[in-house]
Design a protein around this motif. Structure first.
Motif, mmCIF file in Angstrom:
data_model
loop_
_atom_site.group_PDB
_atom_site.id
_atom_site.type_symbol
_atom_site.label_atom_id
_atom_site.label_comp_id
_atom_site.label_asym_id
_atom_site.label_seq_id
_atom_site.Cartn_x
_atom_site.Cartn_y
_atom_site.Cartn_z
ATOM 1 N N ILE A 98 7.471 8.203 0.171
ATOM 2 C CA ILE A 98 7.943 8.653 -1.450
ATOM 3 C C ILE A 98 8.107 10.026 -1.074
ATOM 4 N N ASP A 99 8.491 10.599 -2.220
ATOM 5 C CA ASP A 99 8.685 12.183 -2.364
ATOM 6 C C ASP A 99 7.062 12.744 -2.734
ATOM 7 N N GLU A 100 6.802 13.930 -2.572
ATOM 8 C CA GLU A 100 5.478 14.616 -2.670
ATOM 9 C C GLU A 100 5.346 14.585 -4.138
ATOM 10 N N GLU A 101 6.378 14.834 -4.864
ATOM 11 C CA GLU A 101 6.209 14.980 -6.413
ATOM 12 C C GLU A 101 5.747 13.759 -7.114
ATOM 13 N N THR A 102 6.242 12.534 -6.356
ATOM 14 C CA THR A 102 5.855 11.288 -7.000
ATOM 15 C C THR A 102 4.454 10.867 -6.420
ATOM 16 N N ALA A 103 4.245 11.140 -5.194
ATOM 17 C CA ALA A 103 2.887 10.927 -4.588
ATOM 18 C C ALA A 103 1.950 11.804 -5.513
ATOM 19 N N ALA A 104 2.043 13.035 -5.903
ATOM 20 C CA ALA A 104 1.033 13.612 -6.588
ATOM 21 C C ALA A 104 0.746 13.144 -7.937
ATOM 22 N N ASP A 105 1.686 12.381 -8.442
ATOM 23 C CA ASP A 105 1.641 11.859 -9.924
ATOM 24 C C ASP A 105 0.952 10.480 -9.912
ATOM 25 N N LEU A 106 0.819 9.921 -8.587
ATOM 26 C CA LEU A 106 0.661 8.584 -8.320
ATOM 27 C C LEU A 106 -0.867 8.166 -8.724
ATOM 28 N N ARG A 107 -1.367 7.242 -9.771
ATOM 29 C CA ARG A 107 -2.694 6.707 -10.067
ATOM 30 C C ARG A 107 -2.959 5.420 -9.697
ATOM 31 N N SER A 108 -1.989 4.533 -9.124
ATOM 32 C CA SER A 108 -2.364 3.292 -8.869
ATOM 33 C C SER A 108 -3.129 2.944 -7.525
ATOM 34 N N ASP A 109 -3.874 1.888 -7.682
ATOM 35 C CA ASP A 109 -4.655 1.116 -6.345
ATOM 36 C C ASP A 109 -3.556 0.572 -5.644
ATOM 37 N N PHE A 110 -3.642 0.343 -4.202
ATOM 38 C CA PHE A 110 -3.019 -0.322 -3.241
ATOM 39 C C PHE A 110 -3.649 -1.421 -2.768
ATOM 40 N N ARG A 111 -3.016 -2.600 -2.400
ATOM 41 C CA ARG A 111 -3.550 -3.669 -1.634
ATOM 42 C C ARG A 111 -3.208 -3.261 -0.266
ATOM 43 N N LEU A 112 -4.476 -3.203 0.664
ATOM 44 C CA LEU A 112 -3.975 -2.898 2.099
ATOM 45 C C LEU A 112 -4.443 -4.231 2.568
ATOM 46 N N THR A 113 -3.460 -4.835 3.406
ATOM 47 C CA THR A 113 -3.444 -5.795 4.435
ATOM 48 C C THR A 113 -3.270 -5.642 5.894
ATOM 49 N N VAL A 114 -4.350 -5.931 6.430
ATOM 50 C CA VAL A 114 -4.376 -5.201 7.929
ATOM 51 C C VAL A 114 -3.281 -6.345 8.764
ATOM 52 N N LYS A 115 -2.467 -5.479 9.366
ATOM 53 C CA LYS A 115 -1.612 -6.297 10.230
ATOM 54 C C LYS A 115 -2.002 -6.237 11.817
ATOM 55 N N ASN A 116 -2.775 -5.085 12.201
ATOM 56 C CA ASN A 116 -3.227 -4.968 13.602
ATOM 57 C C ASN A 116 -4.176 -3.818 13.496
ATOM 58 N N VAL A 117 -5.252 -4.073 14.423
ATOM 59 C CA VAL A 117 -6.101 -2.898 14.757
ATOM 60 C C VAL A 117 -5.728 -2.169 15.929
ATOM 61 N N ASN A 118 -5.480 -0.839 15.895
ATOM 62 C CA ASN A 118 -5.181 -0.033 17.383
ATOM 63 C C ASN A 118 -6.210 0.900 17.400
ATOM 64 N N ARG A 119 -6.569 0.897 18.831
ATOM 65 C CA ARG A 119 -7.407 1.816 19.196
ATOM 66 C C ARG A 119 -7.146 2.574 20.517
ATOM 67 N N LEU A 120 -7.367 3.975 20.837
ATOM 68 C CA LEU A 120 -6.849 4.659 21.710
ATOM 69 C C LEU A 120 -8.286 4.906 22.530
ATOM 70 N N GLU A 121 -8.134 4.007 23.665
ATOM 71 C CA GLU A 121 -9.509 4.189 24.438
ATOM 72 C C GLU A 121 -9.296 5.687 25.339
ATOM 73 N N GLU A 122 -10.655 6.034 25.416
ATOM 74 C CA GLU A 122 -10.799 7.318 26.048
ATOM 75 C C GLU A 122 -10.461 7.163 27.566
ATOM 76 N N SER A 123 -9.666 8.217 28.380
ATOM 77 C CA SER A 123 -9.452 7.975 29.721
ATOM 78 C C SER A 123 -11.123 8.469 30.321
ATOM 79 N N ASP A 124 -11.030 7.537 31.379
ATOM 80 C CA ASP A 124 -12.232 7.965 32.345
ATOM 81 C C ASP A 124 -12.285 9.556 32.850
ATOM 82 N N LEU A 125 -13.219 10.016 33.196
ATOM 83 C CA LEU A 125 -13.416 11.402 33.449
ATOM 84 C C LEU A 125 -13.784 11.136 35.058
ATOM 85 N N ASN A 126 -12.472 11.090 35.650
ATOM 86 C CA ASN A 126 -12.379 10.734 37.013
ATOM 87 C C ASN A 126 -11.326 11.861 37.909
ATOM 88 N N GLN A 127 -11.220 11.706 39.043
ATOM 89 C CA GLN A 127 -10.378 12.662 39.746
ATOM 90 C C GLN A 127 -8.844 12.471 39.234
#
Length: 449
Positions: A236-265
Motif C-alpha cells: 500500500i502507499d506510505e500515506e495509507t500505511a501511516a494512518d493504518l490502525r487495524s490489527d492483522f491476522r497473520l497466517t504462517v505459510k512457511n518458515v524460512n531460515r538462512l543457515e550460516e555457511s561453515d567457516l571452511n576453506q
C-alpha cells in the motif's frame, strides 16, 4: 544615465537607476528597425515595413523590453564595477514604482533593494581543537558482520518451528475492531523478517510458530510505526500505511531460515580468492580490517560535521535576514509563510557556511582544477557501479563514463561543490588541532551528529 547607491546599513542598500530618453532612444530606434526588417505584415513586402508603422503598432512593448534590458545590463555592470558582494538578487522596490506614459519622452527612475554580504574574519588557528575519532571494531559489531556474511553464503532451509532471525512467509489480512476479517480490507502475502520486528513481546510471539499457525498482529507496534516498512509489507502507499490502525491476522505459510555457511576453506576462497585466507583467525582479522576501513569514512563524516558546527559557532556575523526572506518569497511564489519560517534557519546556516567557504578559498588562494573535479566524479561513479555490479569497470571505461557525466552542467556543478567543500575541510584540518581518540564503534554510534 545615473546610477547611485544609498547604504541603509552594513547589510542593506538601495541602488537607484535613472534613465533619460537620450540613454534609451538609440537602443529603441535600433530595435524598431530590426523589427521592421523581420516583420511580416499584410500590405507590405518582407523587410519593407516602415519603422514608423512598427513604432505605432509595437513601440511601447519594444520600449518596455529595451528598458528592462538596460536595467539588467546596467545593474549587473554596476555591481561588478563596485565589487559589491550581494546575497540573492536585487529586488525592485515596487512601492517606489512610478506611473509612466511610455511615450518615448519619459525619464525613468527605478530603485532596487540589495542584500550585502557581511564583513567577517575567519581566524582558525591551532588553539581551535576538535576530536578526531579513530573507530575500532567491537566484538558485537564484528560478530554481527561475520554472521551476515556467513548467511549471505549459506543455504535456505525450512524448519518446522520458527526461531529468532527466521523469516515467516505469511498471509496478512486486515481485521475489524471486533476481530473479524475486514470486508474488502487490506491483504497481502509477504515475508516477515523477525530480525526487523522492533517490539520484543511481538517478536517473541512470532517465535515457535509452525506452518498454518495463526496469530493477531499489531503491525504498527511491531515495526514501531515505520510507514515505509508497513507499506512495503502490505503493498500500500506510505500515506495509507501511516494512518493504518487495524490489527492483522497473520497466517504462517512457511518458515524460512538462512543457515550460516561453515567457516571452511571453500568459504574463505569464495570471499577472498584462493589461498588468501586459510584460518578463522585470518578471516576475523580480514573482516576487522574491512570494517575499520569503512569506519574511517564514518569518522571523517563526523569530523566534517563537527567542523561545520564549530565553524558556524566560531565565525559570528549577521545576514540581511528580512531582505533574504523577501527574496526567497519573490523567487518562489508557492512558498508559504509557514514553510519560510520553518526552513529559513537551515537556509541561513548553509548560506553562512558558503560565505565562510568562499572566504577561505579566496584568502588562501585555493585553486580547484578540472582534474580535481574529474577524479572525484570518477570515484563517485566507480562507487555507484560497484553497488550494482560485482564486476569492476576498467579504468578506461570509467574515465569515458566520467567525461560523459561531467558534460551535464548540473552534474559538473554538484561535483565541483563537493570538491570545494572537501578542499575547505582539508584546509581547516591543517590549521586547527585535531586530537586523536580511539572509540569503539558501538560507542561512536551513540555520539550522533
Amino acid at each position: 544615465m545615473n546610477i547611485s547607491q544609498e547604504k541603509i546599513d552594513n547589510l542593506n542598500a538601495i541602488v537607484k537607476i535613472n534613465i533619460d530618453p537620450a540613454d534609451y532612444q538609440p537602443r529603441v530606434d535600433k530595435a524598431i528597425k530590426d523589427h521592421a526588417k523581420k516583420a511580416k505584415i499584410p500590405g507590405f513586402r518582407p523587410g519593407m515595413v516602415p519603422a514608423s508603422h512598427i513604432k505605432r503598432m509595437y513601440g511601447k512593448s519594444i520600449l518596455v523590453d529595451e528598458i528592462n534590458n538596460m536595467l539588467s545590463d546596467t545593474l549587473n555592470k554596476y555591481l561588478e564595477d563596485e565589487q559589491l558582494e550581494v546575497l540573492g538578487q536585487p529586488l525592485p522596490k515596487t512601492e517606489d514604482a512610478k506611473e509612466y506614459n511610455w511615450d518615448f519622452a519619459d525619464t525613468f527612475e527605478f530603485n532596487y533593494e540589495v542584500g550585502l554580504a557581511p564583513e567577517f574574519n575567519i581566524g582558525f588557528s591551532p588553539s581551535d581543537k576538535l576530536t578526531q575519532y579513530i573507530i575500532k571494531v567491537d566484538e558485537d559489531t564484528l560478530a554481527s558482520r561475520i554472521k551476515n556474511i556467513r548467511r549471505s553464503y549459506g543455504k535456505m532451509t525450512n524448519p518446522d518451528v520458527s526461531a529468532d532471525d527466521d523469516v515467516l512467509y505469511a498471509e496478512l489480512v486486515q481485521l475489524s475492531p471486533d476481530g473479524s476479517v475486514f470486508e474488502d480490507g487490506i491483504s497481502n502475502t509477504a515475508s516477515v523478517r523477525l530480525d526487523q520486528i522492533k517490539d520484543e513481546a511481538i517478536k517473541q510471539s512470532l517465535i515457535g510458530l509452525k506452518k498454518d499457525d495463526v496469530i493477531t498482529l499489531d503491525i504498527q507496534k511491531a515495526f514501531d510505526n515505520d510507514a515505509p516498512k508497513v507499506a512495503g509489507l502490505l503493498k500500500i502507499d506510505e500515506e495509507t500505511a501511516a494512518d493504518l490502525r487495524s490489527d492483522f491476522r497473520l497466517t504462517v505459510k512457511n518458515v524460512n531460515r538462512l543457515e550460516e555457511s561453515d567457516l571452511n576453506q571453500e568459504f574463505f576462497d569464495k570471499l577472498f580468492g584462493e589461498g588468501t585466507v586459510t584460518t578463522e583467525a585470518e578471516f576475523r582479522e580480514k573482516i576487522t580490517g574491512e570494517l575499520e576501513a569503512m569506519m574511517v569514512q564514518d569518522a571523517e563524516r563526523k569530523l566534517q560535521n563537527d567542523i561545520y558546527k564549530y565553524g558556524l559557532d566560531k565565525v559570528q556575523f549577521e545576514l540581511p535576514d528580512d531582505f533574504l526572506k523577501r527574496w526567497l518569497k519573490a523567487t518562489n511564489e508557492k512558498l508559504t509563510a509557514e514553510e519560510l519560517a520553518g526552513g529559513y534557519k537551515d537556509f541561513a546556516q548553509n548560506l553562512k557556511w558558503t560565505l565562510i567557504e568562499n572566504k577561505i578559498i579566496k584568502e588562501n588562494n585555493i585553486d580547484i582544477k578540472y582534474e580535481d573535479v574529474f577524479e572525484l566524479a570518477k570515484v563517485r561513479l566507480g562507487q555507484q557501479f560497484k553497488m550494482y555490479s560485482p564486476q569492476a569497470l576498467d579504468d578506461e571505461q570509467l574515465g569515458q563514463y566520467t567525461v560523459q557525466y561531467l558534460q551535464n552542467k548540473d552534474n559538473a556543478s554538484k561535483i565541483f561543490e563537493e570538491v570545494k567543500a572537501l578542499r575547505v575541510f582539508d584546509f581547516i584540518k591543517s590549521v586547527i588541532t585535531l586530537e586523536p581518540k580511539e572509540i569503539l564503534f558501538t560507542e561512536f554510534n551513540k555520539l550522533g551528529e
